[in-house]
Design a protein around this motif. Structure first.
Motif, PDB file in Angstrom:
ATOM      1  N   ALA A  73      -4.977   0.743  -2.621  1.00  0.00           N
ATOM      2  CA  ALA A  73      -5.355  -0.644  -2.335  1.00  0.00           C
ATOM      3  C   ALA A  73      -4.742  -1.790  -3.445  1.00  0.00           C
ATOM      4  CB  ALA A  73      -6.803  -0.814  -2.292  1.00  0.00           C
ATOM      5  N   VAL A  74      -4.067  -2.685  -2.926  1.00  0.00           N
ATOM      6  CA  VAL A  74      -3.641  -3.806  -4.109  1.00  0.00           C
ATOM      7  C   VAL A  74      -4.777  -4.739  -4.260  1.00  0.00           C
ATOM      8  CG1 VAL A  74      -2.648  -5.254  -1.985  1.00  0.00           C
ATOM      9  CG2 VAL A  74      -1.825  -5.262  -4.478  1.00  0.00           C
ATOM     10  N   THR A  75      -4.445  -5.240  -5.675  1.00  0.00           N
ATOM     11  CA  THR A  75      -5.527  -6.324  -5.918  1.00  0.00           C
ATOM     12  C   THR A  75      -4.786  -7.719  -6.035  1.00  0.00           C
ATOM     13  OG1 THR A  75      -7.062  -4.763  -7.297  1.00  0.00           O
ATOM     14  CG2 THR A  75      -6.665  -7.147  -7.743  1.00  0.00           C
ATOM     15  N   GLU A  76      -5.205  -8.496  -5.577  1.00  0.00           N
ATOM     16  CA  GLU A  76      -4.611 -10.213  -5.791  1.00  0.00           C
ATOM     17  C   GLU A  76      -5.309 -10.743  -6.630  1.00  0.00           C
ATOM     18  OE1 GLU A  76      -2.983 -13.688  -3.015  1.00  0.00           O
ATOM     19  OE2 GLU A  76      -4.719 -12.400  -2.223  1.00  0.00           O
ATOM     20  N   ALA A  77      -4.358 -11.516  -7.731  1.00  0.00           N
ATOM     21  CA  ALA A  77      -4.884 -12.480  -8.778  1.00  0.00           C
ATOM     22  C   ALA A  77      -4.242 -13.785  -8.432  1.00  0.00           C
ATOM     23  CB  ALA A  77      -4.559 -11.875 -10.015  1.00  0.00           C
ATOM     24  N   VAL A  78      -5.160 -14.680  -7.926  1.00  0.00           N
ATOM     25  CA  VAL A  78      -4.739 -15.985  -7.651  1.00  0.00           C
ATOM     26  C   VAL A  78      -5.053 -16.841  -8.825  1.00  0.00           C
ATOM     27  CG1 VAL A  78      -4.935 -18.111  -5.876  1.00  0.00           C
ATOM     28  CG2 VAL A  78      -5.487 -15.713  -5.239  1.00  0.00           C
ATOM     29  N   THR A  79      -3.813 -17.210  -9.370  1.00  0.00           N
ATOM     30  CA  THR A  79      -4.230 -18.168 -10.541  1.00  0.00           C
ATOM     31  C   THR A  79      -4.366 -19.710 -10.244  1.00  0.00           C
ATOM     32  OG1 THR A  79      -2.573 -16.881 -11.935  1.00  0.00           O
ATOM     33  CG2 THR A  79      -3.161 -19.052 -12.821  1.00  0.00           C
TER      34      THR A  79
ATOM     35  N   GLU B 158       0.780  -1.484   0.006  1.00  0.00           N
ATOM     36  CA  GLU B 158       0.221   0.020  -0.031  1.00  0.00           C
ATOM     37  C   GLU B 158       0.796   1.281   0.012  1.00  0.00           C
ATOM     38  OE1 GLU B 158      -2.581  -0.617   3.710  1.00  0.00           O
ATOM     39  OE2 GLU B 158      -4.141  -0.779   2.165  1.00  0.00           O
ATOM     40  N   GLU B 159       2.005   1.120   0.692  1.00  0.00           N
ATOM     41  CA  GLU B 159       2.870   2.294   0.986  1.00  0.00           C
ATOM     42  C   GLU B 159       3.345   2.768  -0.217  1.00  0.00           C
ATOM     43  OE1 GLU B 159       7.132   3.676   3.062  1.00  0.00           O
ATOM     44  OE2 GLU B 159       5.802   1.907   3.648  1.00  0.00           O
ATOM     45  N   TYR B 160       3.735   1.819  -1.117  1.00  0.00           N
ATOM     46  CA  TYR B 160       4.300   2.068  -2.438  1.00  0.00           C
ATOM     47  C   TYR B 160       3.514   1.946  -3.662  1.00  0.00           C
ATOM     48  CZ  TYR B 160       8.843   1.969  -0.197  1.00  0.00           C
ATOM     49  OH  TYR B 160       9.780   2.354   0.710  1.00  0.00           O
ATOM     50  N   GLU B 161       2.035   1.892  -3.365  1.00  0.00           N
ATOM     51  CA  GLU B 161       1.025   1.825  -4.358  1.00  0.00           C
ATOM     52  C   GLU B 161       1.187   0.797  -5.482  1.00  0.00           C
ATOM     53  OE1 GLU B 161       0.299   5.731  -5.851  1.00  0.00           O
ATOM     54  OE2 GLU B 161       0.158   6.537  -3.824  1.00  0.00           O
TER      55      GLU B 161
ATOM     56  N   LYS C  31      -9.695  -7.375  -4.353  1.00  0.00           N
ATOM     57  CA  LYS C  31      -9.104  -6.069  -4.025  1.00  0.00           C
ATOM     58  C   LYS C  31      -8.984  -5.771  -2.386  1.00  0.00           C
ATOM     59  CE  LYS C  31      -9.115  -1.352  -5.377  1.00  0.00           C
ATOM     60  NZ  LYS C  31      -9.543  -0.044  -6.092  1.00  0.00           N
ATOM     61  N   TYR C  32      -7.992  -5.445  -1.945  1.00  0.00           N
ATOM     62  CA  TYR C  32      -7.824  -5.239  -0.620  1.00  0.00           C
ATOM     63  C   TYR C  32      -8.801  -4.253   0.008  1.00  0.00           C
ATOM     64  CZ  TYR C  32      -5.877  -4.486   4.160  1.00  0.00           C
ATOM     65  OH  TYR C  32      -5.680  -4.255   5.346  1.00  0.00           O
TER      66      TYR C  32
END
Length: 518
Positions: free
Chosen positions: A369-375, A337-340, A356-357
């Motif tokens: 807010a970072v988004t996670e993609a789980v493959t 988050e800090e580093y976008e 998305k977090y």
């Protein structure tokens, strides 16, 4: 008169001989005559051959100095066997000699594009004859097509070669249970792919290192097989990311890889394998310090750096709310988050998920807010891998593609019907494995109820792995769902069915950043 003619002819002959002698003298001095060219070819060819073959004649030569930024983290024993020799069953592209021919300048490349696959769970035919012991393994499994992982990976690597990504990422669980033979055989395939120009980047998964469940499946017997240590994992896979790393973490198998000046990858080792492997993920304090240092470097360079790990950043699934997320992952989320950081890539879950977090209550609405993609697992139908692409405007996209095993099998002139119709076979296989497991739990019910209930669960599990949105009303209107409500209203299985339905209300197969990430 006759005497004058003789004198004239003789004079011409002397002139011709003189000219010939002058030409030969010049030719010899310049070394450009036909004879001198042949002589040069005979004498210079062995020298050129000796120069070109000298690197291959010295397989133990230390080539680590040819990589960028990784020297300070390498020890004298890295990449070598205990006897100090390089392993012989893979090749490193660093061992090639310098190019002799002048190469034309490369055309300007566009933004990077990547392929990511995860949870291959490769099984070598050397460790299984697909007999009784192997059948017991698959019946208790979650639907991985272990019987065909060699063919599946070959078809996948062919597609990767045709796509020509800037990097092919394998984010852990490379093998069934960390068997050394499986690692070695997979590494041979990766080396062949990399030699054709596709850079491979590898990190371990929770199955891959110090796994006491490493085994072979021959006949009726499941017998212990050799696992690998962290050092052995590095020795096998050092050519696939570690040798090319710009920085390596001293306390884990994590590293930073530079795609180009403004696009970097942070390959994170999120596994616990001392003294034995654990299912859950965790990142150590020293590694967190290293991660922060890498993001500081990226910020100075004006680069966006996407993290890749085996374990999940967040609780992605209602069915598996905590088992797959990194323990203490809040610290990693805080850094991202800090580093976008726009996107975090992972696997482990064997499900296709995008989330998305959600920032803490009270945080600004426009907070990063970072988004996670789980493959999902490559070895479970629909056998998907992900494509990650930057556009010219800096936006980042994530999408999926199924491995076309059937076309590969046909082009390879194979005769196995399962491979020639692999898409149908693999889908039916995972549905059958899971529904049979549920069927056995319903032994108190009559046959005409057990099978529809088990089939519904198997079908829904397949959709859950694929990540595509499903219609809740359609599912709940089936006879199978009605039978679950009537006969097992308080069961764990019906609870899981409802959780899968809730998770499938939205599509989980694609993502794109909304703003410029550069």
């Amino acid at each position: 008169m006759r005497q004058n003619r003789i004198i004239t002819v003789f004079s011409y002959l002397l002139l011709i001989v003189g000219c010939a002698l002058i030409v030969l003298a010049i030719d010899k001095a310049a070394g450009t005559g036909l004879f001198s060219q042949e002589q040069q070819m005979e004498t210079s060819a062995p020298q050129e051959k000796e120069q070109e073959s000298s690197p291959a004649e010295m397989p133990d030569q230390d080539v680590s100095s040819q990589t960028s930024g990784s020297e300070e983290h390498q020890t004298e024993t890295e990449g070598k066997t205990p006897s100090g020799e390089r392993r012989k069953w893979y090749t490193s592209q660093h061992m090639k000699g310098p190019e002799k021919d002048i190469q034309p300048p490369e055309e300007p490349k566009g933004p990077p594009r990547l392929i990511l696959a995860t949870d291959i769970h490769y099984l070598s035919p050397k460790l299984a004859d697909y007999g009784e012991a192997f059948q017991r393994l698959t019946e208790k499994d979650d639907g991985k097509v272990l019987r065909y992982t060699p063919q599946l990976t070959d078809a996948f690597f062919k597609e990767a070669l045709e796509y020509r990504p800037d990097a092919l990422i394998l984010s852990g669980d490379l093998t069934v249970n960390g068997e050394k033979v499986n690692h070695q055989e997979l590494a041979q395939k990766l080396a062949a792919l990399q030699e054709q120009g596709v850079q491979v980047l590898v990190i371990p998964g929770n199955h891959d290192i110090n796994n006491p469940n490493a085994a072979s499946y021959i006949g009726e017997k499941k017998e212990a097989a050799d696992p690998v240590t962290p050092q052995e994992f590095y020795e096998i896979y050092h050519s696939f990311g570690y040798d090319q790393a710009a920085s390596r973490d001293e306390s884990s198998l994590s590293y930073r890889y530079i795609l180009d000046e403004t696009h970097w990858l942070l390959m994170l080792d999120s596994c616990q394998y001392e003294p034995y492997n654990k299912v859950g993920g965790k990142i150590g304090e020293k590694t967190y310090a290293w991660i922060r240092q890498q993001y500081e470097e990226a910020e100075k360079a004006g680069a966006v750096m996407i993290p890749v790990a085996h374990h999940n950043l967040m609780g992605e699934s209602r069915v598996y709310p905590t088992e797959c997320a990194i323990e203490g992952g809040e610290e990693l989320i805080s850094i991202l988050e800090e580093y976008e950081v726009p996107l975090y890539l992972s696997g482990h879950l064997h499900l296709q998920r995008i989330k998305k977090y959600q920032p803490e209550p009270g945080a600004p609405k426009d907070a990063a807010a970072v988004t996670e993609a789980v493959t999902g697992s490559l070895s479970i139908a629909p056998c998907q891998y992900s494509l990650i692409q930057w556009a010219e405007d800096g936006t980042l996209s994530y999408s999926l593609k199924e491995v076309d095993v059937s076309s590969w099998a046909e082009a390879s002139r194979l005769t196995d019907e399962n491979l020639l119709d692999f898409e149908s076979y693999s889908e039916d296989f995972v549905k059958q494995i899971v529904s049979d497991q549920i069927y056995k739990k319903l032994d108190a019910l009559p046959e005409d109820m057990r099978r529809p209930m088990a089939s519904l669960y198997g079908q829904l599990n397949y959709e859950y792995c694929a990540g595509k949105a499903a219609d809740e009303e359609d599912i709940k209107n089936t006879r199978g769902y009605w039978l679950w409500e009537r006969n097992r209203p308080d069961s764990e299985e019906l609870s899981l069915i409802n959780k899968m339905i809730a998770d499938l209300k939205q599509d989980n197969t694609s993502f794109q950043t909304e703003t410029d990430v550069d």
